[in-house]
Design a protein around this motif. Structure first.
Motif, PDB file in Angstrom:
ATOM      1  N   GLN A   1       3.149 -25.830  -1.306  1.00 20.99           N
ATOM      2  CA  GLN A   1       1.990 -27.063  -1.580  1.00 20.99           C
ATOM      3  C   GLN A   1       2.865 -27.524  -2.578  1.00 20.99           C
ATOM      4  OE1 GLN A   1      -0.784 -24.698  -4.381  1.00 20.99           O
ATOM      5  NE2 GLN A   1      -2.412 -26.073  -3.390  1.00 20.99           N
ATOM      6  N   TYR A   2       3.613 -27.556  -3.101  1.00 21.70           N
ATOM      7  CA  TYR A   2       4.631 -28.100  -4.090  1.00 21.70           C
ATOM      8  C   TYR A   2       6.200 -27.923  -3.979  1.00 21.70           C
ATOM      9  CZ  TYR A   2       0.085 -28.768  -6.456  1.00 21.70           C
ATOM     10  OH  TYR A   2      -1.310 -28.331  -6.446  1.00 21.70           O
ATOM     11  N   PHE A   3       6.573 -29.298  -4.316  1.00 25.93           N
ATOM     12  CA  PHE A   3       8.081 -29.663  -4.315  1.00 25.93           C
ATOM     13  C   PHE A   3       8.457 -28.193  -5.585  1.00 25.93           C
ATOM     14  CE2 PHE A   3       7.612 -33.832  -2.992  1.00 25.93           C
ATOM     15  CZ  PHE A   3       7.867 -33.645  -2.228  1.00 25.93           C
TER      16      PHE A   3
ATOM     17  N   ALA B   1      12.034 -31.016   2.356  1.00 25.15           N
ATOM     18  CA  ALA B   1      12.142 -31.048   0.781  1.00 25.15           C
ATOM     19  C   ALA B   1      13.338 -29.705   0.734  1.00 25.15           C
ATOM     20  CB  ALA B   1      11.255 -30.740  -0.172  1.00 25.15           C
ATOM     21  N   PRO B   2      14.070 -29.706  -0.229  1.00 21.73           N
ATOM     22  CA  PRO B   2      14.788 -28.559  -0.331  1.00 21.73           C
ATOM     23  C   PRO B   2      14.384 -27.114  -0.657  1.00 21.73           C
ATOM     24  CG  PRO B   2      15.745 -30.616  -1.814  1.00 21.73           C
ATOM     25  CD  PRO B   2      14.289 -30.762  -1.376  1.00 21.73           C
ATOM     26  N   ASP B   3      13.556 -27.516  -1.892  1.00 23.52           N
ATOM     27  CA  ASP B   3      12.774 -26.181  -1.826  1.00 23.52           C
ATOM     28  C   ASP B   3      11.253 -26.400  -2.038  1.00 23.52           C
ATOM     29  OD1 ASP B   3      11.837 -23.436  -2.598  1.00 23.52           O
ATOM     30  OD2 ASP B   3      13.321 -23.320  -3.824  1.00 23.52           O
ATOM     31  N   SER B   4      10.781 -25.525  -2.201  1.00 20.90           N
ATOM     32  CA  SER B   4       8.879 -25.961  -2.174  1.00 20.90           C
ATOM     33  C   SER B   4       8.060 -24.437  -2.030  1.00 20.90           C
ATOM     34  CB  SER B   4       8.199 -26.661  -1.300  1.00 20.90           C
ATOM     35  OG  SER B   4       8.230 -26.201   0.400  1.00 20.90           O
TER      36      SER B   4
END
Length: 97
Positions: free
Chosen positions: A89-91, A83-86
């Motif tokens: 725990q979540y996007f 993912a580009p950013d997390s």
């Protein structure tokens, strides 16, 4: 064998119901073609099929899809690593509103 034959007038009536404007040549052509189809259907109706088991399809259909089995191919950490950013725990996505 059926003696019912379609005339060009009957073809014209059906064409009118379908809102088709057919020329006289087309009416005669379609009447001839439809009569050929009806004659062929009469020939098919002459075949004795009482010992033939009805079929859904003349060819056997096999599924080419894999079985629908739930599997877990990747862990959460593996997915979040792409993912580009997390937040771990979540996007994290940009706020829209």
């Amino acid at each position: 064998m059926s003696d019912v034959k379609l005339s060009t007038d009957e073809v014209a009536k059906v064409a009118s119901l379908a809102r088709l404007d057919l020329s006289e040549e087309k009416k005669e052509l379609f009447a001839g073609q439809l009569n050929n189809i009806l004659s062929y259907m009469d020939k098919l109706n002459e075949i004795d099929t009482k010992d033939v088991e009805p079929m859904f399809s003349p060819v056997e259909h096999t599924t080419v899809l894999r079985k629908d089995v739930v599997t877990k191919e990747h862990t959460r950490d593996e997915i979040l690593a792409n993912a580009p950013d997390s937040d771990g725990q979540y996007f994290v996505v940009p706020r829209i509103v």
